[in-house]
Design a protein around this motif. Structure first.
Motif, PDB file in Angstrom:
ATOM      1  N   TYR A  53      -2.210  22.345   4.092  1.00 22.92           N
ATOM      2  CA  TYR A  53      -1.347  21.523   3.251  1.00 22.92           C
ATOM      3  C   TYR A  53       0.006  21.407   3.944  1.00 22.92           C
ATOM      4  O   TYR A  53       0.570  22.406   4.376  1.00 22.92           O
ATOM      5  CB  TYR A  53      -1.156  22.171   1.878  1.00 22.92           C
ATOM      6  N   VAL A  54       0.527  20.193   4.025  1.00 24.18           N
ATOM      7  CA  VAL A  54       1.760  19.963   4.771  1.00 24.18           C
ATOM      8  C   VAL A  54       2.896  19.612   3.824  1.00 24.18           C
ATOM      9  O   VAL A  54       2.760  18.713   2.982  1.00 24.18           O
ATOM     10  CB  VAL A  54       1.568  18.823   5.799  1.00 24.18           C
ATOM     11  N   ALA A  55       3.999  20.318   3.972  1.00 24.05           N
ATOM     12  CA  ALA A  55       5.199  19.982   3.200  1.00 24.05           C
ATOM     13  C   ALA A  55       5.614  18.557   3.540  1.00 24.05           C
ATOM     14  O   ALA A  55       5.563  18.154   4.711  1.00 24.05           O
ATOM     15  CB  ALA A  55       6.326  20.959   3.523  1.00 24.05           C
ATOM     16  N   PRO A  56       6.013  17.773   2.549  1.00 27.35           N
ATOM     17  CA  PRO A  56       6.355  16.372   2.827  1.00 27.35           C
ATOM     18  C   PRO A  56       7.601  16.211   3.688  1.00 27.35           C
ATOM     19  O   PRO A  56       7.685  15.289   4.494  1.00 27.35           O
ATOM     20  CB  PRO A  56       6.554  15.764   1.443  1.00 27.35           C
ATOM     21  N   GLY A  57       8.565  17.111   3.538  1.00 29.31           N
ATOM     22  CA  GLY A  57       9.771  17.026   4.353  1.00 29.31           C
ATOM     23  C   GLY A  57       9.633  17.870   5.597  1.00 29.31           C
ATOM     24  O   GLY A  57       8.678  18.645   5.748  1.00 29.31           O
ATOM     25  N   TYR A  58      10.562  17.703   6.506  1.00 24.22           N
ATOM     26  CA  TYR A  58      10.594  18.501   7.721  1.00 24.22           C
ATOM     27  C   TYR A  58      12.021  18.510   8.244  1.00 24.22           C
ATOM     28  O   TYR A  58      12.894  17.813   7.715  1.00 24.22           O
ATOM     29  CB  TYR A  58       9.620  17.975   8.776  1.00 24.22           C
ATOM     30  N   VAL A  59      12.243  19.295   9.273  1.00 26.22           N
ATOM     31  CA  VAL A  59      13.570  19.372   9.878  1.00 26.22           C
ATOM     32  C   VAL A  59      13.455  18.937  11.331  1.00 26.22           C
ATOM     33  O   VAL A  59      12.605  19.438  12.068  1.00 26.22           O
ATOM     34  CB  VAL A  59      14.128  20.813   9.829  1.00 26.22           C
ATOM     35  N   TYR A  60      14.298  17.985  11.708  1.00 25.31           N
ATOM     36  CA  TYR A  60      14.443  17.646  13.116  1.00 25.31           C
ATOM     37  C   TYR A  60      15.919  17.807  13.453  1.00 25.31           C
ATOM     38  O   TYR A  60      16.781  17.259  12.770  1.00 25.31           O
ATOM     39  CB  TYR A  60      14.001  16.207  13.430  1.00 25.31           C
ATOM     40  N   ARG A 109      18.419  19.602   5.020  1.00 27.63           N
ATOM     41  CA  ARG A 109      16.967  19.478   5.239  1.00 27.63           C
ATOM     42  C   ARG A 109      16.318  20.860   5.363  1.00 27.63           C
ATOM     43  O   ARG A 109      15.184  21.057   4.926  1.00 27.63           O
ATOM     44  CB  ARG A 109      16.678  18.614   6.467  1.00 27.63           C
ATOM     45  N   ILE A 110      17.035  21.794   5.950  1.00 26.54           N
ATOM     46  CA  ILE A 110      16.530  23.173   6.041  1.00 26.54           C
ATOM     47  C   ILE A 110      16.366  23.755   4.640  1.00 26.54           C
ATOM     48  O   ILE A 110      15.333  24.347   4.318  1.00 26.54           O
ATOM     49  CB  ILE A 110      17.469  24.039   6.912  1.00 26.54           C
ATOM     50  N   ALA A 111      17.372  23.569   3.799  1.00 27.18           N
ATOM     51  CA  ALA A 111      17.286  24.073   2.419  1.00 27.18           C
ATOM     52  C   ALA A 111      16.137  23.404   1.676  1.00 27.18           C
ATOM     53  O   ALA A 111      15.371  24.073   0.964  1.00 27.18           O
ATOM     54  CB  ALA A 111      18.610  23.849   1.701  1.00 27.18           C
ATOM     55  N   HIS A 155      -6.318  25.553   4.018  1.00 27.46           N
ATOM     56  CA  HIS A 155      -5.754  25.659   2.671  1.00 27.46           C
ATOM     57  C   HIS A 155      -4.449  26.452   2.634  1.00 27.46           C
ATOM     58  O   HIS A 155      -4.054  26.950   1.575  1.00 27.46           O
ATOM     59  CB  HIS A 155      -6.764  26.251   1.683  1.00 27.46           C
ATOM     60  N   LYS A 156      -3.784  26.557   3.778  1.00 24.28           N
ATOM     61  CA  LYS A 156      -2.484  27.212   3.829  1.00 24.28           C
ATOM     62  C   LYS A 156      -1.398  26.140   3.983  1.00 24.28           C
ATOM     63  O   LYS A 156      -1.628  25.092   4.584  1.00 24.28           O
ATOM     64  CB  LYS A 156      -2.411  28.213   4.974  1.00 24.28           C
ATOM     65  N   VAL A 157      -0.229  26.414   3.456  1.00 26.32           N
ATOM     66  CA  VAL A 157       0.893  25.480   3.518  1.00 26.32           C
ATOM     67  C   VAL A 157       1.597  25.608   4.861  1.00 26.32           C
ATOM     68  O   VAL A 157       1.828  26.719   5.350  1.00 26.32           O
ATOM     69  CB  VAL A 157       1.887  25.747   2.363  1.00 26.32           C
ATOM     70  N   MET A 158       1.941  24.448   5.434  1.00 31.82           N
ATOM     71  CA  MET A 158       2.698  24.399   6.687  1.00 31.82           C
ATOM     72  C   MET A 158       3.931  23.517   6.498  1.00 31.82           C
ATOM     73  O   MET A 158       3.834  22.426   5.949  1.00 31.82           O
ATOM     74  CB  MET A 158       1.870  23.792   7.817  1.00 31.82           C
ATOM     75  N   GLY A 159       5.055  24.013   6.956  1.00 37.26           N
ATOM     76  CA  GLY A 159       6.264  23.211   7.061  1.00 37.26           C
ATOM     77  C   GLY A 159       6.617  23.119   8.530  1.00 37.26           C
ATOM     78  O   GLY A 159       6.371  24.061   9.292  1.00 37.26           O
ATOM     79  N   PHE A 160       7.187  21.993   8.941  1.00 34.71           N
ATOM     80  CA  PHE A 160       7.451  21.783  10.366  1.00 34.71           C
ATOM     81  C   PHE A 160       8.931  21.568  10.650  1.00 34.71           C
ATOM     82  O   PHE A 160       9.661  20.966   9.865  1.00 34.71           O
ATOM     83  CB  PHE A 160       6.668  20.577  10.881  1.00 34.71           C
ATOM     84  N   ALA A 161       9.325  22.066  11.824  1.00 33.09           N
ATOM     85  CA  ALA A 161      10.673  21.859  12.352  1.00 33.09           C
ATOM     86  C   ALA A 161      10.548  21.562  13.836  1.00 33.09           C
ATOM     87  O   ALA A 161       9.643  22.073  14.506  1.00 33.09           O
ATOM     88  CB  ALA A 161      11.536  23.101  12.141  1.00 33.09           C
ATOM     89  N   ALA A 162      11.431  20.726  14.334  1.00 30.10           N
ATOM     90  CA  ALA A 162      11.425  20.407  15.759  1.00 30.10           C
ATOM     91  C   ALA A 162      12.855  20.199  16.225  1.00 30.10           C
ATOM     92  O   ALA A 162      13.737  19.854  15.439  1.00 30.10           O
ATOM     93  CB  ALA A 162      10.579  19.171  16.043  1.00 30.10           C
ATOM     94  N   THR A 163      13.051  20.417  17.499  1.00 29.16           N
ATOM     95  CA  THR A 163      14.345  20.179  18.129  1.00 29.16           C
ATOM     96  C   THR A 163      14.123  19.309  19.356  1.00 29.16           C
ATOM     97  O   THR A 163      13.040  19.319  19.942  1.00 29.16           O
ATOM     98  CB  THR A 163      15.010  21.503  18.561  1.00 29.16           C
ATOM     99  N   GLY A 164      15.137  18.557  19.716  1.00 26.51           N
ATOM    100  CA  GLY A 164      14.968  17.704  20.883  1.00 26.51           C
ATOM    101  C   GLY A 164      16.249  17.037  21.324  1.00 26.51           C
ATOM    102  O   GLY A 164      17.285  17.139  20.668  1.00 26.51           O
ATOM    103  N   GLY A 165      16.130  16.335  22.423  1.00 22.93           N
ATOM    104  CA  GLY A 165      17.282  15.712  23.053  1.00 22.93           C
ATOM    105  C   GLY A 165      17.422  14.231  22.786  1.00 22.93           C
ATOM    106  O   GLY A 165      18.389  13.618  23.227  1.00 22.93           O
ATOM    107  N   THR A 166      16.465  13.612  22.075  1.00 28.29           N
ATOM    108  CA  THR A 166      16.623  12.213  21.678  1.00 28.29           C
ATOM    109  C   THR A 166      16.410  12.115  20.181  1.00 28.29           C
ATOM    110  O   THR A 166      15.721  12.935  19.582  1.00 28.29           O
ATOM    111  CB  THR A 166      15.624  11.264  22.379  1.00 28.29           C
TER     112      THR A 166
END
Length: 187
Positions: free
Chosen positions: A134-141, A161-163, A102-113
């Protein structure tokens, strides 16, 4: 309310840069929220071996406790070999699932492709579902091309996307947990 940003890697710095930038946006727009960064690179975390998480000591206990005490998260990982890092997976294995429930999670990832953003959809979101978070609908790649030679984010779309992610996690947290947001709650 405490937002914990997790840089889920023990190598490189781009993931930390992205997570830190999300935390800075939250702090700038919502100074009432306590933000903290957990950079796995700074800790000597043991491998999960199936024992009761309360029996770990040292850095492993510190990391488990910091995750447990947070109200919501921004979790970042570089993508290696089409997957999240072993360090982040180990963290997920160490922390009892109910500590994420029941905690909110937002995701970010970095990569080479440019296709590695799919790891967020195909691996991180299902893990959050298992935790019943609970997952934020947006994310940052962010791709390597989105950074300057000194690892500053230079791509305007990524900064946007970060904002957006910073506002989504805060809005979700306040909406789902008004008792922790300082709002009056009708009983």
């Amino acid at each position: 309310m405490k937002l914990l940003g997790i840089s889920g890697t023990i190598t490189g710095s781009k993931t930390k840069v992205v997570v830190q930038k999300v935390l800075e946006e939250v702090q700038k727009n919502h100074p009432e929220i306590e933000v903290e960064l957990l950079d796995l690179k700074e800790y000597d975390v043991q491998f999960c071996d199936g024992r009761d998480p309360s029996t770990y000591t040292g850095d492993t206990k510190k990391v488990i406790d910091r995750v447990k005490e947070a109200d919501f998260y921004v979790i970042g990982t570089p993508i290696f070999q089409g997957s999240i890092t072993g360090a982040l997976k180990n963290l997920f294995d160490l922390v009892p699932p109910q500590d994420f429930r029941h905690k909110v999670m937002g995701f970010a990832a970095t990569g080479g492709t440019y296709q590695h953003y799919l790891v967020i959809e195909n691996q991180l979101k299902p893990i959050a579902g298992y935790f019943r978070a609970y997952v934020a609908p947006g994310y940052v790649y962010a791709h390597n091309d989105h950074f300057s030679a000194t690892n500053e984010i230079i791509d305007e779309d990524v900064l946007g996307r970060i904002a957006s992610l910073s506002e989504e996690v805060v809005s979700m947290q306040k909406g789902l947990h008004p008792d922790k947001a300082g709002y009056a709650v009708n009983k």
